[in-house]
Design an enzyme around this catalytic site. Structure first.
Site, PDB file in Angstrom:
ATOM      1  N   ASP A   1      39.975  46.450  36.906  1.00  0.00           N
ATOM      2  CA  ASP A   1      39.154  47.359  37.703  1.00  0.00           C
ATOM      3  C   ASP A   1      37.686  46.958  37.593  1.00  0.00           C
ATOM      4  O   ASP A   1      36.954  47.438  36.733  1.00  0.00           O
ATOM      5  CB  ASP A   1      39.373  48.819  37.320  1.00  0.00           C
TER       6      ASP A   1
ATOM      7  N   HIS B   1      47.531  59.155  34.663  1.00  0.00           N
ATOM      8  CA  HIS B   1      48.361  57.945  34.546  1.00  0.00           C
ATOM      9  C   HIS B   1      49.363  58.017  33.396  1.00  0.00           C
ATOM     10  O   HIS B   1      49.820  56.982  32.899  1.00  0.00           O
ATOM     11  CB  HIS B   1      47.482  56.700  34.409  1.00  0.00           C
TER      12      HIS B   1
END
Length: 537
Positions: A226, A374
């Site tokens: 990311d 998540h």
């Protein structure tokens, strides 16, 4: 006396020697564990919602002319005697009428040497241009500048090299930069400090993270995915910390590719001299027309894929002194029948633990995170790969994705295990999305199992636990035993290998002074207690 007895005595002596390095400084070791789980309460004064740097910030601006190089970076190859130099020439274009630059119009050259004003060596490389195209009215298309990658070979270990990149015939050359090669692989040679960071983005919190990181003078940066979050913006540059919430009516998930250029410019002062090794995260997927994904990620970074026997930019390995790093892809096949699994097994079999005693693995979504965000999302990946990594004795696992910090006790298959790796989540680099705060074990925060799979990670594998304290449930009703320490904050970590069996891990919060540690522990290997597969092919 037999060979086995001699080996056992040698390892015992080595372990005793290891503790001479750590005794008396008050820092715990993994041998003191497993530790009682600790949760640090949320600091409500902390800026949990990061704010983007404006595109007008001088650090994001193009400061070169014509085809002079910018966004310069250094990447390691598989071994110390080779590195990659990457950069961009020419301006990107975004709009309705774009015309890609010709990659062949500018040479890819690096001049280098051990003395700043005597760059006696030269290497040529390759170049490319990538496009981000959308067949929808109102969406702007993008074409990059020319991206160059040049591999330098025949380098000496622990040596400073000066270099200048670009095209000498135009002329369009960069300033002179420098980097230092890694120590040669061996059980007693290690980089002084390795910075580990993830989910960075380009916010004011990012600048704090990078400032703190630079103050620690790392020799290597491991980036756990990311990067710039270009997929959180429309093609007109309008951004949101929740794309699907703000832009639910867009015909395709857009990206604003100039964010990559901004990020490359911002990071150049650091990564033009300190090697950076990157693994892909979900924000690098960047779907576009014709089902293309990961185009920017695969184009902008150099990877030692070929050198490490991989055919993909999504997984590869490299050595840094006595450490063997394995970088794995979570968003492509990891099943036993797939190429990544077969490559991983081959790579693990090749590792000689007498040369690289430490084994560190990295991928983006964590297997052992206790945050609601998540939660158990990567369960299929864990089921597929955990046995293999455990059998070959991986010591430490780094992940990101969850925007908080967490360190596990040694764990294997959700069970405390003195031979399991320590899992560390550092998805706290400073991105524009919200921080992860609720924990799955808090009352009312356990997610519905059907909501946990990520569509890019395969099927559903996260079932209720069948044994242990959480038997019959999807979540624990307290902080799990495998979770040693967790805290919601932005920051980064520093890994320092002291010798063959002792490493110091330090996590730094952004809000603290530079020399303070938020979490610190000695990670101790026990090769005598935890034998590993040693098949060499």
């Amino acid at each position: 006396m037999g060979v086995a007895s001699v080996r056992a005595i040698s390892l015992a002596v080595l372990a005793a020697f290891s503790f001479l390095c750590v005794d008396g400084d008050g820092i715990p070791t993994t041998l003191d564990g497993p530790f009682k789980p600790v949760t640090v309460p949320l600091d409500t004064s902390f800026r949990g919602n990061a704010v983007d740097l404006p595109h007008t910030d001088p650090r994001l601006q193009r400061t070169v002319q014509g085809f002079e190089p910018e966004q310069i970076s250094v990447t390691l190859s598989a071994t110390y005697d080779s590195v990659w130099i990457s950069w961009v020439t020419g301006e990107f274009q975004i709009g309705d009428n774009i015309k890609p630059l010709d990659p062949k119009s500018v040479a890819s050259q690096v001049f280098y040497g051990k003395k700043k004003h005597r760059l006696v060596h030269m290497s040529n490389g390759h170049s490319l241009v990538y496009n981000q195209l959308y067949p929808f009215e109102g969406l702007q298309n993008y074409t990059s500048g020319i991206i160059h990658h040049v591999r330098l070979t025949g380098l000496k270990p622990e040596t400073v090299y000066y270099y200048q990149c670009g095209d000498a015939s135009i002329p369009a050359l960069s300033d002179i930069h420098h980097f230092k090669t890694m120590v040669a692989s061996g059980p007693r040679g290690y980089p002084n400090r390795i910075a580990v960071v993830g989910d960075l983005g380009l916010t004011y919190n990012t600048t704090s993270t990078i400032s703190h990181l630079m103050s620690n003078n790392p020799d290597l940066i491991v980036f756990v995915g990311d990067v710039c979050y270009a997929n959180m913006y429309l093609t007109n540059g309008t951004g949101s910390d929740c794309y699907s919430c703000s832009f639910s009516q867009t015909p395709i998930h857009e990206t604003y590719q100039p964010r990559w250029d901004y990020w490359g410019r911002f990071m150049q002062p650091l990564i033009s001299k300190i090697p950076i090794m990157v693994v892909e995260g979900n924000h690098e997927i960047e779907e576009q027309a014709e089902n293309q994904t990961f185009v920017a990620y695969s184009s902008r970074f150099a990877f030692p894929s070929k050198e490490s026997g991989s055919s993909s930019t999504f997984y590869y390995s490299f050595n840094a002194g006595g450490i063997h790093f394995i970088m794995l892809g979570a968003y492509i096949s990891y099943d036993k029948s797939g190429e990544q699994y077969k490559w991983l097994e081959r790579d693990l079999k090749k590792v000689d633990r007498k040369v690289t005693p430490w084994m560190v693995a990295t991928w983006h979504p964590p297997w052992y995170s206790t945050y609601k965000a998540h939660y158990r999302e990567a369960e299929c990946m864990r089921v597929a790969l955990e046995d293999l990594l455990y059998n070959y004795g991986v010591d430490i696992v780094f992940s990101g994705h969850v925007h908080a910090y967490e360190r596990s006790n040694r764990v294997y298959n959700y069970t405390l295990d003195p031979c399991g790796p320590v899992h560390i989540t550092v998805g706290d680099g400073g991105n524009r999305e919200k921080m992860a705060i609720p924990h799955a074990d808090e009352h009312g925060q356990c997610p519905e199992p059907s909501t946990t799979p990520d569509k890019y990670m395969g099927g559903f594998c996260a079932f209720n636990f069948t044994s242990g304290p959480a038997a019959g449930r999807f979540c624990w009703d307290r902080q799990p035993d495998y979770s040693a320490y967790r805290e919601t904050s932005f920051g980064h970590g520093i890994l320092e290998m002291k010798n063959e069996t002792v490493a110091l891990w330090t996590w730094h919060r952004n809000q603290d002074f530079y020399n303070l540690a938020g979490d610190q522990i000695y990670i101790v290997r026990q090769p005598d207690r935890c034998p590993v597969e040693t098949k060499v092919i």
